[in-house]
Design a protein around this motif. Sequence first.
Motif, PDB file in Angstrom:
ATOM      1  N   ILE A  50       0.777  -1.080  -0.042  1.00  0.00           N
ATOM      2  CA  ILE A  50      -0.029  -0.174  -0.102  1.00  0.00           C
ATOM      3  C   ILE A  50       0.803   1.202  -0.048  1.00  0.00           C
ATOM      4  CG2 ILE A  50      -0.200   0.273   2.479  1.00  0.00           C
ATOM      5  CD1 ILE A  50      -3.181   0.964   2.288  1.00  0.00           C
ATOM      6  N   SER A  51       0.452   2.305  -0.831  1.00  0.00           N
ATOM      7  CA  SER A  51       1.394   3.353  -0.898  1.00  0.00           C
ATOM      8  C   SER A  51       1.103   4.246   0.415  1.00  0.00           C
ATOM      9  CB  SER A  51       0.919   4.176  -1.955  1.00  0.00           C
ATOM     10  OG  SER A  51      -0.360   4.833  -1.870  1.00  0.00           O
ATOM     11  N   GLY A  54      -2.342   5.201   1.085  1.00  0.00           N
ATOM     12  CA  GLY A  54      -3.250   4.403   1.146  1.00  0.00           C
ATOM     13  C   GLY A  54      -4.238   4.350  -0.350  1.00  0.00           C
ATOM     14  N   SER A  56      -3.256   3.841  -3.239  1.00  0.00           N
ATOM     15  CA  SER A  56      -2.764   2.612  -4.188  1.00  0.00           C
ATOM     16  C   SER A  56      -2.449   1.476  -3.528  1.00  0.00           C
ATOM     17  CB  SER A  56      -1.373   3.258  -5.143  1.00  0.00           C
ATOM     18  OG  SER A  56      -1.007   2.413  -5.788  1.00  0.00           O
ATOM     19  N   THR A  57      -2.970   0.321  -3.809  1.00  0.00           N
ATOM     20  CA  THR A  57      -2.516  -1.149  -3.261  1.00  0.00           C
ATOM     21  C   THR A  57      -2.263  -1.841  -4.643  1.00  0.00           C
ATOM     22  OG1 THR A  57      -5.084  -1.448  -3.325  1.00  0.00           O
ATOM     23  CG2 THR A  57      -4.312  -0.743  -1.403  1.00  0.00           C
ATOM     24  N   THR A  68      -7.557  -7.725   2.022  1.00  0.00           N
ATOM     25  CA  THR A  68      -7.488  -6.247   1.781  1.00  0.00           C
ATOM     26  C   THR A  68      -6.503  -5.532   2.836  1.00  0.00           C
ATOM     27  OG1 THR A  68      -9.853  -6.554   1.258  1.00  0.00           O
ATOM     28  CG2 THR A  68      -8.931  -4.400   1.987  1.00  0.00           C
ATOM     29  N   SER A  70      -4.715  -2.115   4.358  1.00  0.00           N
ATOM     30  CA  SER A  70      -5.229  -0.770   4.410  1.00  0.00           C
ATOM     31  C   SER A  70      -4.372  -0.156   5.737  1.00  0.00           C
ATOM     32  CB  SER A  70      -6.829  -0.844   4.947  1.00  0.00           C
ATOM     33  OG  SER A  70      -6.986  -1.508   6.252  1.00  0.00           O
ATOM     34  N   ARG A  71      -4.505   1.221   5.949  1.00  0.00           N
ATOM     35  CA  ARG A  71      -3.444   1.754   6.779  1.00  0.00           C
ATOM     36  C   ARG A  71      -4.201   3.069   7.583  1.00  0.00           C
ATOM     37  NH1 ARG A  71       1.554   3.328   3.852  1.00  0.00           N
ATOM     38  NH2 ARG A  71       1.800   4.614   5.718  1.00  0.00           N
TER      39      ARG A  71
END
Length: 120
Positions: A50-51, A54, A56-57, A68, A70-71
């Motif tokens: 993840i960028s 958030g 871009s994944t 999935t 996520s951050r």
Amino acid sequence: VQLQASGGGLVQAGGSLRLSCAASGRTFSSYAMGWFRQAPGKEREFVATISFSGRSTDYADSVKGRFTISRDNAKNTVYLQMNRLKLEDTAVYYCAQGRGSYPSLGMDYWGKGTQVTVSS
């Protein structure tokens, strides 16, 4: 930099787990994050990244549609929600922090890992 992964455990096939990785040591919101795993007798493999923002994944084909990433930059934490777990998902899962804002720059810090065991 310290990365502390948690949330692993024993789960039946088809079940779910959520992994968390708390980061400290530098500005979390500036860096990409990733999850990788290593099964017994196998090399470590990419799971998801993840960028910094958030937005871009990216996922390994083997987990796409089931996992999935996520951050939460306010909590300095990255998550991996794992659904419809399969026996072949059994591995030690590691979180990593990128060298820069996007995963393409590679990872340079690694946590100790958390064991995920999927049973039939």
